[in-house]
Motif scaffolding. Sequence first.
Motif, PDB file in Angstrom:
ATOM      1  N   THR A   1       0.843  -1.193   0.000  1.00  0.00           N
ATOM      2  CA  THR A   1       0.000   0.000   0.000  1.00  0.00           C
ATOM      3  C   THR A   1       0.878   1.243   0.000  1.00  0.00           C
ATOM      4  OG1 THR A   1      -1.708  -1.156   1.276  1.00  0.00           O
ATOM      5  CG2 THR A   1      -1.846   1.238   1.166  1.00  0.00           C
ATOM      6  N   ILE A   2       0.655   2.112  -0.960  1.00  0.00           N
ATOM      7  CA  ILE A   2       1.409   3.364  -1.043  1.00  0.00           C
ATOM      8  C   ILE A   2       0.544   4.485  -0.472  1.00  0.00           C
ATOM      9  CG2 ILE A   2       0.602   3.958  -3.373  1.00  0.00           C
ATOM     10  CD1 ILE A   2       3.477   4.938  -3.968  1.00  0.00           C
ATOM     11  N   SER A   3       1.189   5.427   0.205  1.00  0.00           N
ATOM     12  CA  SER A   3       0.432   6.527   0.806  1.00  0.00           C
ATOM     13  C   SER A   3       1.330   7.750   0.946  1.00  0.00           C
ATOM     14  CB  SER A   3      -0.106   6.124   2.180  1.00  0.00           C
ATOM     15  OG  SER A   3       0.963   5.827   3.067  1.00  0.00           O
ATOM     16  N   ARG A   4       0.688   8.883   1.144  1.00  0.00           N
ATOM     17  CA  ARG A   4       1.427  10.131   1.353  1.00  0.00           C
ATOM     18  C   ARG A   4       1.245  10.628   2.783  1.00  0.00           C
ATOM     19  NH1 ARG A   4       3.467  12.750  -2.776  1.00  0.00           N
ATOM     20  NH2 ARG A   4       2.829  12.223  -4.903  1.00  0.00           N
ATOM     21  N   ASP A   5       2.270  11.265   3.297  1.00  0.00           N
ATOM     22  CA  ASP A   5       2.166  12.011   4.549  1.00  0.00           C
ATOM     23  C   ASP A   5       2.683  13.411   4.229  1.00  0.00           C
ATOM     24  OD1 ASP A   5       2.389  13.216   7.016  1.00  0.00           O
ATOM     25  OD2 ASP A   5       3.056  11.400   8.014  1.00  0.00           O
ATOM     26  N   ASN A   6       1.790  14.275   3.814  1.00  0.00           N
ATOM     27  CA  ASN A   6       2.207  15.588   3.339  1.00  0.00           C
ATOM     28  C   ASN A   6       2.821  16.439   4.448  1.00  0.00           C
ATOM     29  OD1 ASN A   6       1.327  14.936   0.777  1.00  0.00           O
ATOM     30  ND2 ASN A   6      -0.673  15.897   1.038  1.00  0.00           N
TER      31      ASN A   6
ATOM     32  N   THR B   1       6.623  13.099   2.922  1.00  0.00           N
ATOM     33  CA  THR B   1       7.082  11.743   2.646  1.00  0.00           C
ATOM     34  C   THR B   1       6.038  10.952   1.869  1.00  0.00           C
ATOM     35  OG1 THR B   1       6.188  10.868   4.710  1.00  0.00           O
ATOM     36  CG2 THR B   1       8.473  11.649   4.758  1.00  0.00           C
ATOM     37  N   VAL B   2       6.497   9.907   1.224  1.00  0.00           N
ATOM     38  CA  VAL B   2       5.638   8.889   0.634  1.00  0.00           C
ATOM     39  C   VAL B   2       6.073   7.556   1.220  1.00  0.00           C
ATOM     40  CG1 VAL B   2       5.103   7.621  -1.468  1.00  0.00           C
ATOM     41  CG2 VAL B   2       5.098  10.105  -1.490  1.00  0.00           C
ATOM     42  N   ASN B   3       5.112   6.784   1.673  1.00  0.00           N
ATOM     43  CA  ASN B   3       5.404   5.521   2.340  1.00  0.00           C
ATOM     44  C   ASN B   3       4.920   4.339   1.517  1.00  0.00           C
ATOM     45  OD1 ASN B   3       6.365   6.922   4.728  1.00  0.00           O
ATOM     46  ND2 ASN B   3       4.213   7.393   5.126  1.00  0.00           N
ATOM     47  N   LEU B   4       5.549   3.202   1.746  1.00  0.00           N
ATOM     48  CA  LEU B   4       5.132   1.959   1.107  1.00  0.00           C
ATOM     49  C   LEU B   4       5.042   0.893   2.184  1.00  0.00           C
ATOM     50  CD1 LEU B   4       4.532   0.663  -1.688  1.00  0.00           C
ATOM     51  CD2 LEU B   4       6.889  -0.202  -1.627  1.00  0.00           C
ATOM     52  N   ARG B   5       3.828   0.524   2.492  1.00  0.00           N
ATOM     53  CA  ARG B   5       3.598  -0.544   3.465  1.00  0.00           C
ATOM     54  C   ARG B   5       3.605  -1.867   2.705  1.00  0.00           C
ATOM     55  NH1 ARG B   5       4.199  -1.958   8.754  1.00  0.00           N
ATOM     56  NH2 ARG B   5       2.764  -3.666   9.266  1.00  0.00           N
ATOM     57  N   MET B   6       4.458  -2.783   3.139  1.00  0.00           N
ATOM     58  CA  MET B   6       4.612  -4.062   2.455  1.00  0.00           C
ATOM     59  C   MET B   6       4.256  -5.187   3.413  1.00  0.00           C
ATOM     60  SD  MET B   6       8.117  -3.331   0.307  1.00  0.00           S
ATOM     61  CE  MET B   6       9.173  -3.452   1.744  1.00  0.00           C
ATOM     62  N   ASN B   7       3.211  -5.912   3.102  1.00  0.00           N
ATOM     63  CA  ASN B   7       2.770  -7.046   3.918  1.00  0.00           C
ATOM     64  C   ASN B   7       2.940  -8.346   3.153  1.00  0.00           C
ATOM     65  OD1 ASN B   7       1.893  -5.290   6.001  1.00  0.00           O
ATOM     66  ND2 ASN B   7      -0.118  -5.062   5.052  1.00  0.00           N
ATOM     67  N   SER B   8       2.862  -9.434   3.880  1.00  0.00           N
ATOM     68  CA  SER B   8       2.948 -10.777   3.277  1.00  0.00           C
ATOM     69  C   SER B   8       4.138 -10.880   2.333  1.00  0.00           C
ATOM     70  CB  SER B   8       1.648 -11.083   2.520  1.00  0.00           C
ATOM     71  OG  SER B   8       0.533 -10.998   3.383  1.00  0.00           O
ATOM     72  N   LEU B   9       5.278 -10.461   2.818  1.00  0.00           N
ATOM     73  CA  LEU B   9       6.464 -10.399   1.975  1.00  0.00           C
ATOM     74  C   LEU B   9       6.914 -11.790   1.547  1.00  0.00           C
ATOM     75  CD1 LEU B   9       8.232  -7.488   3.810  1.00  0.00           C
ATOM     76  CD2 LEU B   9       7.687  -7.532   1.376  1.00  0.00           C
ATOM     77  N   LYS B  10       7.424 -11.851   0.320  1.00  0.00           N
ATOM     78  CA  LYS B  10       7.886 -13.096  -0.270  1.00  0.00           C
ATOM     79  C   LYS B  10       9.364 -12.977  -0.610  1.00  0.00           C
ATOM     80  CE  LYS B  10       3.407 -13.548  -2.612  1.00  0.00           C
ATOM     81  NZ  LYS B  10       2.731 -13.711  -3.922  1.00  0.00           N
ATOM     82  N   ARG B  11      10.017 -14.099  -0.763  1.00  0.00           N
ATOM     83  CA  ARG B  11      11.440 -14.075  -1.111  1.00  0.00           C
ATOM     84  C   ARG B  11      11.681 -13.292  -2.396  1.00  0.00           C
ATOM     85  NH1 ARG B  11      10.887 -18.971   1.491  1.00  0.00           N
ATOM     86  NH2 ARG B  11      12.480 -19.396   3.085  1.00  0.00           N
ATOM     87  N   GLU B  12      10.751 -13.373  -3.314  1.00  0.00           N
ATOM     88  CA  GLU B  12      10.936 -12.667  -4.585  1.00  0.00           C
ATOM     89  C   GLU B  12      10.764 -11.156  -4.469  1.00  0.00           C
ATOM     90  OE1 GLU B  12       8.946 -15.292  -3.966  1.00  0.00           O
ATOM     91  OE2 GLU B  12       7.028 -15.130  -5.051  1.00  0.00           O
ATOM     92  N   ASP B  13      10.410 -10.668  -3.307  1.00  0.00           N
ATOM     93  CA  ASP B  13      10.365  -9.228  -3.067  1.00  0.00           C
ATOM     94  C   ASP B  13      11.741  -8.671  -2.710  1.00  0.00           C
ATOM     95  OD1 ASP B  13       7.217  -9.697  -1.421  1.00  0.00           O
ATOM     96  OD2 ASP B  13       7.551  -8.921  -3.451  1.00  0.00           O
ATOM     97  N   THR B  14      12.708  -9.552  -2.537  1.00  0.00           N
ATOM     98  CA  THR B  14      14.058  -9.116  -2.201  1.00  0.00           C
ATOM     99  C   THR B  14      14.635  -8.253  -3.318  1.00  0.00           C
ATOM    100  OG1 THR B  14      14.509 -11.034  -0.804  1.00  0.00           O
ATOM    101  CG2 THR B  14      16.413  -9.896  -1.752  1.00  0.00           C
ATOM    102  N   ALA B  15      15.065  -7.056  -2.951  1.00  0.00           N
ATOM    103  CA  ALA B  15      15.578  -6.104  -3.942  1.00  0.00           C
ATOM    104  C   ALA B  15      16.019  -4.832  -3.228  1.00  0.00           C
ATOM    105  CB  ALA B  15      14.508  -5.767  -4.972  1.00  0.00           C
ATOM    106  N   VAL B  16      16.685  -3.977  -3.974  1.00  0.00           N
ATOM    107  CA  VAL B  16      16.900  -2.610  -3.516  1.00  0.00           C
ATOM    108  C   VAL B  16      15.690  -1.796  -3.985  1.00  0.00           C
ATOM    109  CG1 VAL B  16      18.346  -0.566  -3.617  1.00  0.00           C
ATOM    110  CG2 VAL B  16      19.399  -2.843  -3.639  1.00  0.00           C
ATOM    111  N   TYR B  17      15.086  -1.091  -3.052  1.00  0.00           N
ATOM    112  CA  TYR B  17      13.888  -0.309  -3.350  1.00  0.00           C
ATOM    113  C   TYR B  17      14.253   1.164  -3.445  1.00  0.00           C
ATOM    114  CZ  TYR B  17      10.808  -4.298  -2.727  1.00  0.00           C
ATOM    115  OH  TYR B  17      10.164  -5.513  -2.884  1.00  0.00           O
TER     116      TYR B  17
END
Length: 127
Positions: free
Chosen positions: A69-74, A78-94
Amino acid sequence: QVHLVESGGGLVQPGGSLRLSCAASGFTLAAYATGWFRQAPGKEREGVSCISSSGLSTYYADSVKGRFTISRDNAKNTVNLRMNSLKREDTAVYYCAQFSRANCGGTWYEPSNQRSWGQGTQVTISS
């Protein structure tokens, strides 16, 4: 001077959660669409999510729909990215990226036309 700084990355187990944050300085992040991208070793950078300047429109890659879920906190610029139910294939530099327009556009996922980029934060999903 324009700066984007990502934070919140780390090592979590599969099924876990993380919250990434992209903080801007030198400009008002809410004036532009903002995107999150990621790059895994040996792979090209890919679009993960994008939010319009108003925050009313959001977009997600199929691989993360329903989990991120992406959201803003004006107030915090900032802009935030909430990441749930993470999987091994989500491994990366963001990376977060500032677009040069208010809307994400139909090709938001292409890492080619963004105005500025942060330095990235490592996300590793492993047991």
